[in-house]
Design a protein around this motif. Structure first.
Motif, PDB file in Angstrom:
ATOM      1  N   LYS A 180      13.736  38.373  -6.979  1.00  0.00           N
ATOM      2  CA  LYS A 180      12.268  37.987  -6.828  1.00  0.00           C
ATOM      3  C   LYS A 180      11.849  37.693  -5.372  1.00  0.00           C
ATOM      4  CE  LYS A 180      11.799  35.886 -11.509  1.00  0.00           C
ATOM      5  NZ  LYS A 180      11.609  34.546 -12.025  1.00  0.00           N
ATOM      6  N   PRO A 181      11.631  38.918  -4.824  1.00  0.00           N
ATOM      7  CA  PRO A 181      11.438  38.966  -3.354  1.00  0.00           C
ATOM      8  C   PRO A 181      10.222  38.143  -2.647  1.00  0.00           C
ATOM      9  CG  PRO A 181      11.994  41.064  -3.927  1.00  0.00           C
ATOM     10  CD  PRO A 181      11.610  40.346  -5.311  1.00  0.00           C
ATOM     11  N   MET A 182      10.360  37.542  -1.494  1.00  0.00           N
ATOM     12  CA  MET A 182       9.123  36.892  -0.828  1.00  0.00           C
ATOM     13  C   MET A 182       8.938  37.488   0.263  1.00  0.00           C
ATOM     14  SD  MET A 182       9.922  32.838  -1.774  1.00  0.00           S
ATOM     15  CE  MET A 182       8.570  32.223  -0.852  1.00  0.00           C
ATOM     16  N   LEU A 183       7.826  37.723   0.618  1.00  0.00           N
ATOM     17  CA  LEU A 183       7.369  38.299   2.002  1.00  0.00           C
ATOM     18  C   LEU A 183       6.596  37.498   2.972  1.00  0.00           C
ATOM     19  CD1 LEU A 183       7.127  40.793  -0.248  1.00  0.00           C
ATOM     20  CD2 LEU A 183       6.894  42.031   1.735  1.00  0.00           C
ATOM     21  N   PHE A 184       6.372  37.667   4.007  1.00  0.00           N
ATOM     22  CA  PHE A 184       5.586  36.479   5.137  1.00  0.00           C
ATOM     23  C   PHE A 184       5.199  37.249   6.113  1.00  0.00           C
ATOM     24  CE2 PHE A 184       9.623  34.919   3.548  1.00  0.00           C
ATOM     25  CZ  PHE A 184       9.171  33.722   2.725  1.00  0.00           C
ATOM     26  N   GLN A 185       3.775  37.268   6.337  1.00  0.00           N
ATOM     27  CA  GLN A 185       3.141  37.882   7.199  1.00  0.00           C
ATOM     28  C   GLN A 185       2.371  37.074   8.297  1.00  0.00           C
ATOM     29  OE1 GLN A 185       0.578  40.643   5.247  1.00  0.00           O
ATOM     30  NE2 GLN A 185      -1.092  39.063   4.636  1.00  0.00           N
ATOM     31  N   SER A 186       2.719  37.262   9.552  1.00  0.00           N
ATOM     32  CA  SER A 186       2.009  36.603  10.585  1.00  0.00           C
ATOM     33  C   SER A 186       0.433  36.747  10.687  1.00  0.00           C
ATOM     34  CB  SER A 186       2.548  36.946  11.988  1.00  0.00           C
ATOM     35  OG  SER A 186       4.157  36.569  11.934  1.00  0.00           O
ATOM     36  N   VAL A 187      -0.174  35.785  10.630  1.00  0.00           N
ATOM     37  CA  VAL A 187      -1.809  36.006  10.939  1.00  0.00           C
ATOM     38  C   VAL A 187      -2.317  35.214  12.049  1.00  0.00           C
ATOM     39  CG1 VAL A 187      -1.950  36.680   8.209  1.00  0.00           C
ATOM     40  CG2 VAL A 187      -2.386  34.296   8.877  1.00  0.00           C
ATOM     41  N   GLU A 188      -3.341  35.970  12.491  1.00  0.00           N
ATOM     42  CA  GLU A 188      -3.880  35.170  13.505  1.00  0.00           C
ATOM     43  C   GLU A 188      -4.673  34.104  13.135  1.00  0.00           C
ATOM     44  OE1 GLU A 188      -6.548  36.837  17.493  1.00  0.00           O
ATOM     45  OE2 GLU A 188      -5.199  38.282  16.547  1.00  0.00           O
ATOM     46  N   GLY A 189      -4.619  32.961  13.683  1.00  0.00           N
ATOM     47  CA  GLY A 189      -5.863  31.826  13.368  1.00  0.00           C
ATOM     48  C   GLY A 189      -5.528  31.205  12.180  1.00  0.00           C
ATOM     49  N   TYR A 190      -4.004  31.380  11.873  1.00  0.00           N
ATOM     50  CA  TYR A 190      -3.556  30.494  10.409  1.00  0.00           C
ATOM     51  C   TYR A 190      -4.420  29.377  10.180  1.00  0.00           C
ATOM     52  CZ  TYR A 190      -0.613  28.541   7.127  1.00  0.00           C
ATOM     53  OH  TYR A 190      -0.124  27.993   5.784  1.00  0.00           O
ATOM     54  N   ASN A 191      -4.837  29.332   8.654  1.00  0.00           N
ATOM     55  CA  ASN A 191      -5.736  28.090   8.465  1.00  0.00           C
ATOM     56  C   ASN A 191      -4.761  27.489   7.230  1.00  0.00           C
ATOM     57  OD1 ASN A 191      -7.562  25.948   7.973  1.00  0.00           O
ATOM     58  ND2 ASN A 191      -9.108  27.357   7.138  1.00  0.00           N
TER      59      ASN A 191
END
Length: 250
Positions: A180-191
């Motif tokens: 059950k893979p988990m992915l993570f994405q960097s986002v600008e201005g993370y809230n």
């Protein structure tokens, strides 16, 4: 949303052991019946648990997706970070047009389209991606993707929790493997969510099954989690290092 499906990379690193295993991806919704009916029909899943404020659907590929009653649910507004999605489910499909048309027929709304994936929102407003995989056996779950300020750092935390290796880490996207893979994405201005504050709702959380709650709590706190209010003899509530709530369940 992820710009592509990460493949294996030179960044593959071993996991340090693991605390528990992913039991369920939980979506908040003001109408658990409508939300469960949508995901059951979309994935071909079956209901495995149901009560007044909770319904769990298990997909044919054995992902648990649950729907938790949240009467004051504030739907995410994708894209952007004013009221962010925080996390989304990625699904493999053999044909984008057919799968998208079926999702819309069931109550989804198209948010963005391209040749490799289509982003939609479910009836409660939660975004999800249909990702093209021509050899997919119908609709299957690819994984769950979390927004965060630093994908590499959050992947390391969850690698420690799940006991699964980081199999990809490049260009602001990281992934841990396993069934059950988990992915993570960097986002600008993370809230970040600020659970249980309804003005900054969680939208989504994970239930992680552990053999012992005391041992599990000590382990996730050592990895960088924060204990949150709530829980009982069967579960405890935490936040990961960037604020995503999750529960240890037993």
């Amino acid at each position: 949303m992820t710009e592509s499906t990460p493949a294996e990379s030179d960044a593959t690193r071993p996991a340090p052991g693991g605390v528990g295993s992913l039991d369920t991806v939980v979506l908040d919704t003001p109408d658990i019946v409508a939300e469960a009916d949508f995901w059951k029909a979309l994935t071909g899943g079956t209901v495995s648990a149901e009560d007044d404020d909770w319904i769990t659907v298990v997909t044919p590929d054995q992902w648990g997706i649950a729907f938790q009653l949240a009467p004051d649910h504030m739907a995410p507004r994708w894209p952007g970070q004013e009221r962010p999605q925080q996390a989304h489910i990625d699904l493999y499909v053999p044909d984008l047009a057919t799968a998208s048309a079926r999702a819309v027929e069931l109550g989804a709304t198209v948010l963005r389209e391209n040749e490799q994936w289509i982003t939609l929102a479910d009836p409660a407003g939660h975004p999800f991606d249909l990702c093209l995989k021509e050899d997919a056996d119908g609709i299957t779950v690819m994984g769950t993707t979390f927004d965060c300020p630093d994908a590499s750092a959050l992947a390391q935390f969850w690698s420690g929790v799940m006991g699964e290796p980081v199999t990809y880490d490049a260009d602001g996207v990281a992934m841990i493997g396993g069934s059950k893979p988990m992915l993570f994405q960097s986002v600008e201005g993370y809230n970040a969510p600020q659970w249980p504050d309804p003005e900054h709702p969680q939208q989504v959380h994970l239930d992680v099954e552990v053999a012992d709650l005391d041992t599990g709590e000590a382990a996730v706190l050592a990895l960088g989690a924060t204990r949150l209010p709530g829980g009982n003899s069967g579960f405890r509530v935490f936040a990961d290092p960037v604020g995503h709530p999750f529960c240890l369940v037993h």
